[in-house]
Design an enzyme around this catalytic site. Sequence first.
Site, PDB file in Angstrom:
ATOM      1  N   ARG A   1       0.844  -1.188   0.000  1.00 32.19           N
ATOM      2  CA  ARG A   1       0.000   0.000   0.000  1.00 32.19           C
ATOM      3  C   ARG A   1       0.883   1.243   0.000  1.00 32.19           C
ATOM      4  O   ARG A   1       1.658   1.468   0.926  1.00 32.19           O
ATOM      5  CB  ARG A   1      -0.950   0.017   1.201  1.00 32.19           C
TER       6      ARG A   1
ATOM      7  N   GLU B   1     -12.712   4.474   0.512  1.00 32.35           N
ATOM      8  CA  GLU B   1     -12.761   4.958   1.895  1.00 32.35           C
ATOM      9  C   GLU B   1     -12.998   6.463   1.980  1.00 32.35           C
ATOM     10  O   GLU B   1     -12.933   7.035   3.067  1.00 32.35           O
ATOM     11  CB  GLU B   1     -11.455   4.603   2.614  1.00 32.35           C
TER      12      GLU B   1
ATOM     13  N   ASP C   1     -11.795   4.976   8.003  1.00 31.10           N
ATOM     14  CA  ASP C   1     -11.492   6.191   7.251  1.00 31.10           C
ATOM     15  C   ASP C   1     -12.753   6.765   6.612  1.00 31.10           C
ATOM     16  O   ASP C   1     -12.926   7.985   6.534  1.00 31.10           O
ATOM     17  CB  ASP C   1     -10.446   5.906   6.165  1.00 31.10           C
TER      18      ASP C   1
ATOM     19  N   ASP D   1      -4.837   2.956  14.317  1.00 28.42           N
ATOM     20  CA  ASP D   1      -3.977   3.534  13.298  1.00 28.42           C
ATOM     21  C   ASP D   1      -4.527   4.913  12.959  1.00 28.42           C
ATOM     22  O   ASP D   1      -5.377   5.453  13.662  1.00 28.42           O
ATOM     23  CB  ASP D   1      -3.858   2.630  12.064  1.00 28.42           C
TER      24      ASP D   1
END
Length: 713
Positions: A333, A424, A452, A622
């Site tokens: 990613r 997202e 997100d 996160d």
Amino acid sequence: MTASTTHRHGLQIDGQLAEFIDTRVLPGTGVQSDDFWKGYAAMLAEFGDRNRALLERRADLQGKIDDWHRANPRMDPEAYREFLTSIGYLVSEPAPFTVQNGDVDPEIATLAGPQLVVPVSNARFALNAANARWGSLYDAMYGSDVMGPVPSGGFDTARRDAVVAKAAAFLDDSFPLATGSHADVTDYMADGSGLRATVDGQQVALADPSAFVGTRKDGDDTALVLRHHGLHVELVLNPDHPIGAASASGLRDVVVEAALTAIQDCEDSVAAVDAADKVAVYGNWLGLMKGDLTESFEKGGKTMTRRLADDRQITRPDGSTLTLPGRALLLVRNVGHLMTTDAVMLDGQPTPEGLMDAMVTTACAIHDLKRTEGLGNSRKGAIYVVKPKMHGPEEAAFADEVFTHVEKVLGLAPNTVKLGLMDEERRTSANLAACIHAIRNRIVCINTGFLDRTGDEIHTSMQAGPFVGRDGMKTSTWLKAYEDRNVLIGLAAGMKGRGQIGKGMWAKPDAMAEMLEVKIGHPKSGATTAWVPSPTAAVLHALHYHQVDVAARQDELKDQPLPGLDLLLTPALADGPIPQDQVMRELDNSAQGILGYVVRWVDQGIGCSKVPDIDDVQLMEDRATCRISAQYLANWLEHGLITRDQVEEALRRMAAKVDAQNAGDPAYRPMAPGFDGPAFNAARELILTGTQQPSGYTEPALHAWRAKAKQTA
């Protein structure tokens, strides 16, 4: 940028990065250093300004949406949709199409199973994720709360027996015998005619004899390999093993194929703010692609070395050999379009970090494509890149062009790089078909991300009014429409058999019993994969893909009507006053979560970890979870549910709690009583300037304060 700077084709390159590229990445790829840097300079010249223009477009749209909500406190769905169309936020749907993404590995195209996401900055975690393709079901059940509270004393034989019984029930469901139960087997026997089990003195075959694949030897173990819904399971026999000796059949373990894929993350779960950090991140990805990454560590007083697992050699009943991958198929990613880096400067200015990721991670992956022996990743000659935080089809098309340029510079065939689209951000969700169409020749996955996506939902509708609390958000109209539309639009675009349709993370790494109850909803929704936080979770979530035939479920879903766009665009606003006790409870909860995450990120450079919540429950945190908490408090502050003084008081109270929760960490620097360190100030900034942060993202503040912390350390 460090004191050492290299100049190439008008670029000012951090010396560490330049040396890493020239001496570690490019040798063996066939790409010359001068060609790489010349192509990189050309990419910045062509795409740098366009990258900035896309970000300006985001800000312009957000400003117009904010103004509309201020002028229209009572939102009419039709008027709102017409307004979003008039400003270009909503675009026309493409004509019906089918993605054409070329050769794609079966782990992505046709198989359904768990997906791990792991910070590639941590070599041990990266290797554990890669090796999580196979895992012990006995260990996963015994060592988790699936069988009740995790034991703290010596070996529990009653718990062992319960695990064996539960595993036998799984085998009965997925690999039933023609008669009898696996729990009653006294012997397993395999030869050229297939697999048979002895039950009550009689030999019986599998109800589906074709489920038997073959056998595998590993030291004193003999594994009988079975297959169901495309996933393999090993019955590991060893009557001399302590567990096998307690079994009438000699069965000592059931090993399941678990994490089919793993995302090695350079984005949300890492804290990389300068060239040194990025070189460390890229170095681990390079090691994975070369197959030579190792990590040594101390465990139980001994030095252990972790390396990539070997493939598994299976002897079929006819004597031929079948090779099964020993590792998860790896995707990387990259970061999104927002952030810039001073690791590469042009005209004295930082350049888009996403462009650097595109060049470097792709170049690293060439080593996998050129490997002629040993460990490998893609069997189809593909490179898999997940691209997050894109807003709408224009940004998706931009990513497609960027990777076309990268392929030309690096001498790769068109569309060698396959892209995963993170659904997202709200503008992507609302225009998902158009986004898929923009990268239809590369796309290999679409993935919903509740965390997100919720942060962007709040930020986009910041001026519409106060949002409901967290429990109300989880049952909101837009969320169900979002999850359902993602699957149905993906199926309509021909993703079945060509790519993944994914779902989000299970954020409670210690609550595996709850996960087994809840996360089966993901394959039932038609998703071919869903994120898990650990190898243990991957093993347990794999059971769901034996319970649900995802391909058949997709066939059932494909003709269902698409939830209306108005449902997706309806923000989850409070329909009346929120009780003050709930407001204060959520204020403390969010403040504690932000501080608990940010203090590790800023002070220690830990981008993702288990962080105890306000009730001391360990949760995976996160930047996405931090974004939700910060945007919630910014929204409630904006609409007067809380005051700035209350925020300041909550931060100070919760800082003391977070300090206490981290008291056993010798590297931890307490925030109290000074409340003036970089971490505490970063948390304040995320909340108090949350309405001004680009799209509500946490990266700008976290990066800035982490850089300050590193400078003063």
